[in-house]
Design a protein around this motif. Structure first.
Motif, PDB file in Angstrom:
ATOM      1  N   UNK A   1      -1.288  -1.406  17.758  1.00  0.00           N
ATOM      2  CA  UNK A   1      -2.539  -2.165  17.710  1.00  0.00           C
ATOM      3  C   UNK A   1      -3.568  -1.572  18.665  1.00  0.00           C
ATOM      4  N   UNK A   2      -3.156  -1.220  19.889  1.00  0.00           N
ATOM      5  CA  UNK A   2      -4.075  -0.649  20.877  1.00  0.00           C
ATOM      6  C   UNK A   2      -4.644   0.676  20.396  1.00  0.00           C
ATOM      7  N   UNK A   3      -3.819   1.500  19.783  1.00  0.00           N
ATOM      8  CA  UNK A   3      -4.290   2.812  19.299  1.00  0.00           C
ATOM      9  C   UNK A   3      -5.247   2.642  18.114  1.00  0.00           C
ATOM     10  N   UNK A   4      -4.960   1.680  17.245  1.00  0.00           N
ATOM     11  CA  UNK A   4      -5.850   1.448  16.113  1.00  0.00           C
ATOM     12  C   UNK A   4      -7.184   0.877  16.580  1.00  0.00           C
ATOM     13  N   UNK A   5      -7.144   0.016  17.599  1.00  0.00           N
ATOM     14  CA  UNK A   5      -8.384  -0.553  18.121  1.00  0.00           C
ATOM     15  C   UNK A   5      -9.253   0.488  18.809  1.00  0.00           C
ATOM     16  N   UNK A   6      -8.656   1.576  19.221  1.00  0.00           N
ATOM     17  CA  UNK A   6      -9.455   2.668  19.787  1.00  0.00           C
ATOM     18  C   UNK A   6     -10.367   3.263  18.724  1.00  0.00           C
TER      19      UNK A   6
ATOM     20  N   UNK B   1       0.149  -2.690  25.452  1.00  0.00           N
ATOM     21  CA  UNK B   1      -1.253  -2.693  25.873  1.00  0.00           C
ATOM     22  C   UNK B   1      -1.901  -1.312  25.769  1.00  0.00           C
ATOM     23  N   UNK B   2      -1.143  -0.238  26.023  1.00  0.00           N
ATOM     24  CA  UNK B   2      -1.728   1.101  26.031  1.00  0.00           C
ATOM     25  C   UNK B   2      -1.232   1.969  24.878  1.00  0.00           C
ATOM     26  N   UNK B   3       0.077   1.944  24.627  1.00  0.00           N
ATOM     27  CA  UNK B   3       0.650   2.841  23.613  1.00  0.00           C
ATOM     28  C   UNK B   3       1.074   2.129  22.337  1.00  0.00           C
ATOM     29  N   UNK B   4       0.845   0.841  22.259  1.00  0.00           N
ATOM     30  CA  UNK B   4       1.213   0.120  21.047  1.00  0.00           C
ATOM     31  C   UNK B   4       0.328   0.496  19.868  1.00  0.00           C
TER      32      UNK B   4
ATOM     33  N   UNK C   1       0.828  -1.206   0.000  1.00  0.00           N
ATOM     34  CA  UNK C   1       0.000   0.000   0.000  1.00  0.00           C
ATOM     35  C   UNK C   1       0.859   1.251   0.000  1.00  0.00           C
ATOM     36  N   UNK C   2       1.909   1.258   0.792  1.00  0.00           N
ATOM     37  CA  UNK C   2       2.758   2.430   0.851  1.00  0.00           C
ATOM     38  C   UNK C   2       3.776   2.326   1.967  1.00  0.00           C
ATOM     39  N   UNK C   3       4.640   3.295   2.022  1.00  0.00           N
ATOM     40  CA  UNK C   3       5.675   3.371   3.040  1.00  0.00           C
ATOM     41  C   UNK C   3       5.600   4.765   3.657  1.00  0.00           C
ATOM     42  N   UNK C   4       5.471   4.821   4.968  1.00  0.00           N
ATOM     43  CA  UNK C   4       5.312   6.101   5.655  1.00  0.00           C
ATOM     44  C   UNK C   4       6.459   6.323   6.613  1.00  0.00           C
ATOM     45  N   UNK C   5       7.121   7.458   6.490  1.00  0.00           N
ATOM     46  CA  UNK C   5       8.217   7.817   7.386  1.00  0.00           C
ATOM     47  C   UNK C   5       7.672   8.578   8.598  1.00  0.00           C
ATOM     48  N   UNK C   6       8.262   8.355   9.759  1.00  0.00           N
ATOM     49  CA  UNK C   6       7.868   9.037  10.984  1.00  0.00           C
ATOM     50  C   UNK C   6       8.820  10.202  11.221  1.00  0.00           C
TER      51      UNK C   6
ATOM     52  N   UNK D   1       3.298   9.824  15.801  1.00  0.00           N
ATOM     53  CA  UNK D   1       3.089   8.458  16.252  1.00  0.00           C
ATOM     54  C   UNK D   1       2.785   7.553  15.062  1.00  0.00           C
ATOM     55  N   UNK D   2       3.070   6.259  15.250  1.00  0.00           N
ATOM     56  CA  UNK D   2       2.856   5.306  14.171  1.00  0.00           C
ATOM     57  C   UNK D   2       1.410   5.217  13.738  1.00  0.00           C
ATOM     58  N   UNK D   3       0.472   5.229  14.724  1.00  0.00           N
ATOM     59  CA  UNK D   3      -0.939   5.109  14.369  1.00  0.00           C
ATOM     60  C   UNK D   3      -1.427   6.333  13.605  1.00  0.00           C
ATOM     61  N   UNK D   4      -0.907   7.525  13.967  1.00  0.00           N
ATOM     62  CA  UNK D   4      -1.298   8.748  13.252  1.00  0.00           C
ATOM     63  C   UNK D   4      -0.830   8.701  11.810  1.00  0.00           C
ATOM     64  N   UNK D   5       0.412   8.247  11.600  1.00  0.00           N
ATOM     65  CA  UNK D   5       0.957   8.171  10.245  1.00  0.00           C
ATOM     66  C   UNK D   5       0.193   7.145   9.414  1.00  0.00           C
ATOM     67  N   UNK D   6      -0.140   6.002  10.019  1.00  0.00           N
ATOM     68  CA  UNK D   6      -0.859   4.957   9.291  1.00  0.00           C
ATOM     69  C   UNK D   6      -2.275   5.400   8.933  1.00  0.00           C
ATOM     70  N   UNK D   7      -2.971   6.009   9.888  1.00  0.00           N
ATOM     71  CA  UNK D   7      -4.335   6.478   9.620  1.00  0.00           C
ATOM     72  C   UNK D   7      -4.331   7.549   8.542  1.00  0.00           C
ATOM     73  N   UNK D   8      -3.329   8.438   8.586  1.00  0.00           N
ATOM     74  CA  UNK D   8      -3.248   9.486   7.569  1.00  0.00           C
ATOM     75  C   UNK D   8      -2.973   8.892   6.195  1.00  0.00           C
ATOM     76  N   UNK D   9      -2.122   7.861   6.134  1.00  0.00           N
ATOM     77  CA  UNK D   9      -1.826   7.208   4.862  1.00  0.00           C
ATOM     78  C   UNK D   9      -3.089   6.580   4.283  1.00  0.00           C
ATOM     79  N   UNK D  10      -3.897   5.955   5.141  1.00  0.00           N
ATOM     80  CA  UNK D  10      -5.145   5.344   4.683  1.00  0.00           C
ATOM     81  C   UNK D  10      -6.117   6.412   4.186  1.00  0.00           C
TER      82      UNK D  10
END
Length: 393
Positions: free
Chosen positions: A59-64, A54-57, A11-16, A21-30
């Motif tokens: 997967x946890x942020x995406x599940x929010x 569990x809190x800052x990973x 799908x793509x490659x996103x630089x931080x 944060x990783x979840x912000x970059x991934x959501x923005x890419x989507x």
């Protein structure tokens, strides 16, 4: 999925940058690609804390944002962790890798002489294999090739005058060390045959292997050849005990149950429909157990589908829609689109990022990754036809 076929692509490659944060970059890419997060079914990670915390990973942020997101550990990383070696096995494995590198990569002249020698003595192979750092289990292939050529390699090393060659010969003449090499070659060959759907079967095989070690060594031909059926110098059953325990721990929460996997392969073999619906709801909580049970019964009674001979992908994408089982088909498609490994991305990244690319930037890395993983082939003839050659005078 396009035209009833599954497409696998990057799908793509996103630089931080900075504090992104990783979840912000991934959501923005989507969002940039107009993909709704609710259409993302599952995510495979390497198990790192930044991914699975569990809190800052991630997967946890995406599940929010999407609580039904399925997350699981990359199958290859789990196999690597399960196959971690204790000290005496790790020492022998490292020695073999160094020996192979000494013969194969330390000197171009020595490598040519080795290949020429193996050809002259009519060895089964004319060269050794180098270990690929992308995947730990590639060591199994290196071990297998080394074991096949061990006698020829010992003869070749005896003619060498260097101190390193003498050390290698001493290692190869050590019965205890070579017994470990034989055992590791056998067990890694079994691990290399492991795939996602065979995890449960492999766990049962490990119990069989453990019993076989104390009996006829039917599943350890190299170990049998090395020991000639006599008493082992090492208790390899302890290694298998730890391997069994690791598999139980790391694959205990694997989301796909036996009935679900059976249904994906052949829904007509599913007998316990209630158990199937229970397992399916763990993966797809949006589904209705009653609908899944009813639709599976209707599907199993469809005589036309019973006679169809095709692979699971074709069955669920092209054959099933006419049967009128929308919920069951949706569950099947979601499961079939799950990918169990991050291997394609990681292996390509390791090939692209190397010491010879000192000016590689994020944009170039993305482009190289796309070119390496795309399923499309360039139309070279059309591209060449569009160019005009300018001949010098």
């Amino acid at each position: 999925m396009e035209k009833g076929e599954f497409c696998e692509d990057v799908l793509g490659l996103t630089a931080l940058h900075g504090h992104t944060r990783g979840d912000e970059a991934l959501i923005q890419m989507l969002r940039d690609r107009e993909i709704d997060l609710k259409h993302v079914i599952s995510i495979a990670t390497d198990g790192a804390p930044c991914m699975t915390g569990r809190e800052r990973g991630l997967v946890a942020r995406l599940r929010a944002h999407y609580p039904d997101l399925i997350a699981y550990h990359c199958i290859i990383h789990q196999m690597v962790l399960c196959a971690s070696l204790e000290e005496k096995y790790a020492e022998v494995m490292t020695t073999v890798m160094r020996l192979v590198n000494f013969l194969r990569a330390s000197s171009a002249l020595q490598h040519r002489l080795l290949r020429s020698f193996l050809t002259e003595v009519n060895a089964e192979f004319d060269d050794l294999l180098l270990h690929n750092n992308v995947r730990w289990l590639s060591k199994g292939k290196v071990l297998e090739r080394f074991w096949t050529l061990r006698k020829e390699l010992e003869i070749f090393l005896l003619d060498q005058k260097s101190a390193k060659a003498k050390q290698c010969v001493e290692f190869m003449q050590n019965e205890e060390k070579m017994e470990i090499v034989a055992f590791l070659s056998d067990i890694t060959s079994h691990l290399n045959d492991l795939n996602t759907s065979a995890v449960c079967a492999f766990q049962k095989k490990l119990e069989l292997f453990k019993c076989d070690l104390q009996q006829d060594l039917l599943h350890f031909p190299k170990l049998l050849n090395q020991t000639a059926g006599t008493h082992h110098h090492h208790n390899h059953a302890e290694f298998l005990d730890k391997l069994i325990k690791n598999f139980q721990t790391r694959f205990g929460d694997f989301p796909l149950g036996k009935q679900v996997l059976l249904c994906m392969e052949n829904p007509f073999l599913v007998k316990n429909i209630a158990e199937f619906s229970t397992e399916a709801l763990k993966i797809c909580p949006w589904a209705s157990a009653a609908s899944l049970q009813s639709e599976l019964i209707e599907l199993q009674e469809n005589l036309a589908l019973q006679e169809s001979l095709c692979d699971p992908t074709t069955f669920w994408t092209k054959m099933v829609p006419a049967a009128g089982v929308p919920s069951l088909q949706k569950v099947a498609l979601q499961i079939l689109t799950m990918f169990p490994s991050t291997y394609c991305c990681e292996s390509t990244m390791n090939m692209v990022k190397n010491k010879y690319r000192s000016t590689l930037r994020n944009e170039h890395l993305h482009q190289c990754l796309r070119l390496a993983l795309t399923p499309f082939m360039p139309k070279f003839k059309e591209l060449v036809a569009q160019k005009r050659c300018h001949f010098s005078h």
